[in-house]
Structure formats: structure tokens, C-alpha cells
Enzyme design. Sequence first.
Site, PDB file in Angstrom:
ATOM      1  N   LYS A   1      -0.984   2.198  -6.020  1.00 16.89           N
ATOM      2  CA  LYS A   1      -1.972   3.216  -5.671  1.00 16.89           C
ATOM      3  C   LYS A   1      -1.436   4.165  -4.593  1.00 16.89           C
ATOM      4  CE  LYS A   1      -5.901   0.264  -6.952  1.00 16.89           C
ATOM      5  NZ  LYS A   1      -7.179  -0.345  -6.512  1.00 16.89           N
TER       6      LYS A   1
ATOM      7  N   ARG B   1      -1.444 -10.431 -11.603  1.00 14.68           N
ATOM      8  CA  ARG B   1      -2.688 -10.533 -10.842  1.00 14.68           C
ATOM      9  C   ARG B   1      -2.547 -11.548  -9.711  1.00 14.68           C
ATOM     10  NH1 ARG B   1      -7.082  -8.127 -12.776  1.00 14.68           N
ATOM     11  NH2 ARG B   1      -8.542  -9.698 -12.001  1.00 14.68           N
TER      12      ARG B   1
ATOM     13  N   ARG C   1      -1.502  -7.760  -1.605  1.00 19.54           N
ATOM     14  CA  ARG C   1      -2.676  -7.129  -0.991  1.00 19.54           C
ATOM     15  C   ARG C   1      -2.919  -7.674   0.410  1.00 19.54           C
ATOM     16  NH1 ARG C   1      -6.201  -7.209  -6.538  1.00 19.54           N
ATOM     17  NH2 ARG C   1      -5.904  -5.032  -7.154  1.00 19.54           N
TER      18      ARG C   1
ATOM     19  N   ASN D   1      -6.709  -0.792  -1.578  1.00 18.24           N
ATOM     20  CA  ASN D   1      -6.140  -2.142  -1.726  1.00 18.24           C
ATOM     21  C   ASN D   1      -4.797  -2.159  -2.466  1.00 18.24           C
ATOM     22  OD1 ASN D   1      -7.026  -1.693  -4.320  1.00 18.24           O
ATOM     23  ND2 ASN D   1      -8.284  -3.560  -4.454  1.00 18.24           N
TER      24      ASN D   1
ATOM     25  N   HIS E   1      -3.153  -2.101  -8.591  1.00 22.00           N
ATOM     26  CA  HIS E   1      -4.081  -2.347  -9.696  1.00 22.00           C
ATOM     27  C   HIS E   1      -3.327  -3.086 -10.796  1.00 22.00           C
ATOM     28  CE1 HIS E   1      -7.047  -1.624 -12.909  1.00 22.00           C
ATOM     29  NE2 HIS E   1      -6.017  -1.262 -13.656  1.00 22.00           N
TER      30      HIS E   1
END
Length: 628
Positions: A454, A529, A549, A559, A562
Site C-alpha cells: 500500500k 496472509r 503489519r 496497515n 493487502h
Amino acid sequence: MYCMYNILFFVQVSVTNQEQWEEMLAVKGLTVVDVYQQWCGPCRVVVSLLKKIYNELGDDLLHFATAEADNIDALARYRGKCEPTFLFYGGGELVGVLRGANAPLLQRMIVQKLGEEKMVLEKGVERKVVNSLFYEFSALIITTQAAFPPVVPANKSYTVAIIKPDAVAHGKVNEIIMKIQNAGFQILAHEERRLTEDEARDFYRHKTAEPCFEDLVRFMSSGPSHILILSQAEGSANVVPAWREFIGPADTEEAKRERPESLRAQYGTEALSNAVHGSENIEQASRELAFFFPNFRMASQTEQDGKEEHAERTLALIRPDVARERREEILSQIKKAGFTVALQREVLLTEEQVRQFYSQHVKEDYFPALLHTMASGPVLALALARQAAVCHWRNLLGPSDVNKAKEESPECLRAQFAVENHPINQLHGSASQEEADREISFFFPQQQTLAVIKPDALREHKETILEEIRGSGFSVVQSKEMVLTKEMAEELYMEHKEKPYFSQVVEFMSSGPCMMLILNKENAVEEWRAMMGPADPEQAKATCPNSMRARFASNILHNSLHGASTEERAKEKIHFIFGDICSDVEPGGEGETDRTDIGAAQKSKTVWELKILITSDRNTEVRFAFPD
């Protein structure tokens, strides 16, 4: 008396006793030794090749010998075997082993090992010594180099180099490789490969709009190329510009005018036939590494710190009879033996799947009993990891014959977990590293997922994140930086459209550039993830302090990263961001125990939901279930 002179013509000296052997080890340079037994003699079929290599290289540091194992104590372990074996010695130490009369690989190894020995002698680089016992009893033989490049440090850079068909056709491969190594580049993997037109078109797709594109495709598929992974032992922090500087301008005439010492000036003839290829930038190097070497990976920080050596992987199967009752006992013994369970999946096989997996055993007398056992209930499939995993797992299993296991190795797993009055052993292990890779792919096929760095993380942590991604075993299939429009951000987070925070997410995701990546690995969706950690960085710090994160995100909106939540969404989002690309992944079914058509998966490369041992808590329902 054994003696080796520096002469201008090829000689392969005969070593027949221990005294001559010790004198041979004292010779300066690289010595390639053909080990044989008196009853079968040395490998004559490669003599002409060795002469050709010597004549091409003309290096007085390169020596050849034959050694009779029968009368040399140091070669006792090679007695009783008829397979051709070549040992590479530098400074009296074993630096390489090759089994079998594989002419192309033997040629590549000689050039590679000679270059490494010259770096030792001329620049003081540490000599890479191999453990002969490890090579003797493990399946990690040098012949796997092309298919399985070594694990490499994540704090260095890597690029693909191609010696193109024109240079190969002119017999310049060895000469070019020697110059590459003399310039301080390290060759981490080397594969000879002839590209198909489709492969060439895919590889050079970034040049599609250029007028010479079709000519380039035809040229690159016209004959074999040599594909290399390069790094540097020291010096430049980024090997990509260093390699491009070394090969010179793409136009050979320009190269001859401006960089006459460059490879393209010396070996190229025209714009297309310019002898060598180099990645244009780090992103392209990453894509090209994934294209040619999908198993290439960088070491974890633990491995770099020397606390852990590169782990091989092997497949273990716990068959239905003991998987039901005694799996925990077996898993406990696996962990005590130093293995890590990298992947785990329970699957109910059909008879056709069993026949496919054990295709080499179908005609054996015991196969009907094996077929019945394997299809009688859920099988627990494990990818086990540790140093020399194939060898250690097979030693732990013991003999495949149950009665022999009980008599000769009562402490082995097959003896301990044998089922009474049942002729089939209850545990399976891959026989070689090549077989392990094939079998792991059978049960755990590769999967792709979409990852997004991000705007907040791209500004501050881009390189660190990319290094950790590759260091965790992901291949970056494709990547691009882009600024999302609000409409694109809305589409990317469409499943959260009714949530109160949706407009904030869209605003943030379109506020600056993001990096979009297609990541490839077994169980890529869940692994990515887990690597990101919980969406809320405060929860990530509390439950997964080593996650990205926890370390990089500032708050629940910013955060950092993604990732697609499911296989199906990964496929949809990859198509949305990258369009119609060649994807190896199709969405599969769910559930820890299923009747997935594994046979079909090998044809369509369907990816299943895998049952993986992941310790992190990925519960995203914190605060108001903010999106990942």
C-alpha cells in the site's frame, strides 16, 4: 611415481595407488578425477569431451586424472558401484561430485569449478568444500543444480543472464562463462534450454510493440541458450547494472565503438545476434528469475545468521491404517528427528489417483494390497523440511519390507508402526530429491495470490518487504507500480462496499502509488496472509510480533499490505489488475478431507485448499472487521 606437468596438450593421468593419489591432491589448480574399478575401467565415452574442453580453455590450472578405487583407501566408498563418478579437487579438497556420464553437465561443472578455483587462488575467495559422505548418502547431487538453484542470501541481488543461440552455435559458451567468473560474478545456477516460440514470445512480451519482435522470437527459439543466475561475490550492491555494464550496449556496433571490451562487442554480430541478454532492472530480473527458475528462493534471516542450513524437502505419507489411530505419535517422532512440517494435508485418494502416484509400481505383485490400503481412508501427506531431508527420512523409515524392518531395524518407524498381518508398510518417503519435488507437487501444487504494498509502506519499506517476500520462498511472477483510480480501488475492495469504512479505504488506496504483485508458492494465499499478520497492527504486535503489519503498519487504516482472502478472489483480483495473463492456478475445493481429483490437478494445475500448520491468529474481526 605420479607426476603431472603443465603441458599444452590434453593428458589424463592414471592414479592407481594411495601414494599417487596423495601426490595428485598436491597439484595446484582444479583436478577432475574419473573414479573407476578395475573390473569396469574408466569412463571412455567422455574422453573426447574432456579433450575438447581442455583445448577450448587452454588453462594450465586444469588437470584430468583417472583413479582406480580398488587400491586407493580414500576411494573405498566408491567400490562395488559401476555408475560413472567424477570428483573435483581444488587445493587437495573435494569441491564437487558428479554422478553419471552427463556430458553437458560435466562440461558446465568443469568450467564453473575452474572459475571458482581461480577466484580462490587469485583473489583469496574462500574455497567451497563439499562433504563427500553427504554427497554419497544424500539425494542432493549436483545434477539437481539446474532445476533447484541454491538458497541464497536475501541481502544480495540476483539477475538472469542468457548466452544466446548465436554464441552457443559458435562454441563460445565456455569462453564467455570463464570471462563472467573472472569478472567477479558468481554463477548460482546454470541450465541449457531451447525456448519454444511461445516461451520466447512470453519472455520478451515487454518488447511486443517493437518492429523486430517476431524476428527476436524466431532467433531466440532457433537453438539452445544457456540460462544463468548471477550474483556478485563482492563489490556492487546491485548486480543488475553491473551485469549490463559488463555486457555492453544492445547494438553490437555501438558496443564495439564505445565498449570494445564488453561481451557484446567481442561476441555479438548484429542487433538481435548480440550474444548475451541482461535484465534491464530489478523488477525485470525478478520476473525473469520466476520465469526460468520457479524454485529459486532467498535465505531466511535465520539461515543467513548461520543458525540454520538450507533445508531440503521430502514427501512423507502416513497411510490410512495408522493415520487414523497413531498420527500424533508419528508426528512427535518426526519433530524429535529435527524435521519441520512445512506443508500438511489430509486427502482421500481415489483408486485412479493411487495408480497415478504409484505408476512405477502398478505391475508389482504387492500393488493390489497397496492400492487397497491407500484408497481405504484419508492419507496424511506431509512436506518435511530439514538439511538432507530425503536421506534422513528414509533412514528413519527403515526397510520397505515390513518383516525385514522388524528383523533388521526394530527401532525404525516402519517396524514400530507396522499393522499386524498386513504386508504393506504404513509410511512412505521419497527416494530422491527429484522424486521428492515431483511428489510434493502432486499433493501440494503451486498457487498464486495477489499481494499489494500500500502507499504508506511503498514509500518507506518497499525494498525490505520485497526482500522478505523472496526470502520466504515466494516467486514474484509479475509486478507493477500504479496509482489506483477511485473506481479501481472500489473494485479491488468490492466485497467491503457496504461497510462504514469503505470510503476511507478507497480514499487511502487512491492517494498514491501501490505495488501490485503476483506471488507464487505452495498455499500462497494462506502463507501470504500469515506473513502479513492481522489487519489491525495492534493485534498483530500482540499476537504475531514478527509479522509485517506488526513491524511496518502505523494504524488500522494504514496497515501496509493487502492480500487476497481466498483462491477464488486471488484469481479474480489478479485478472482485474493484470488482465488476461498466463495463470497456472484454478480455484479448487475446500475442506481438510476431500476427494479432489489429484490426477486432473497435474494436468490443469488446479490448486486445493491445504491444511497448513500456521501458528499466527488471522482473525480479522477486530474493531469493525477492517479489510485486509
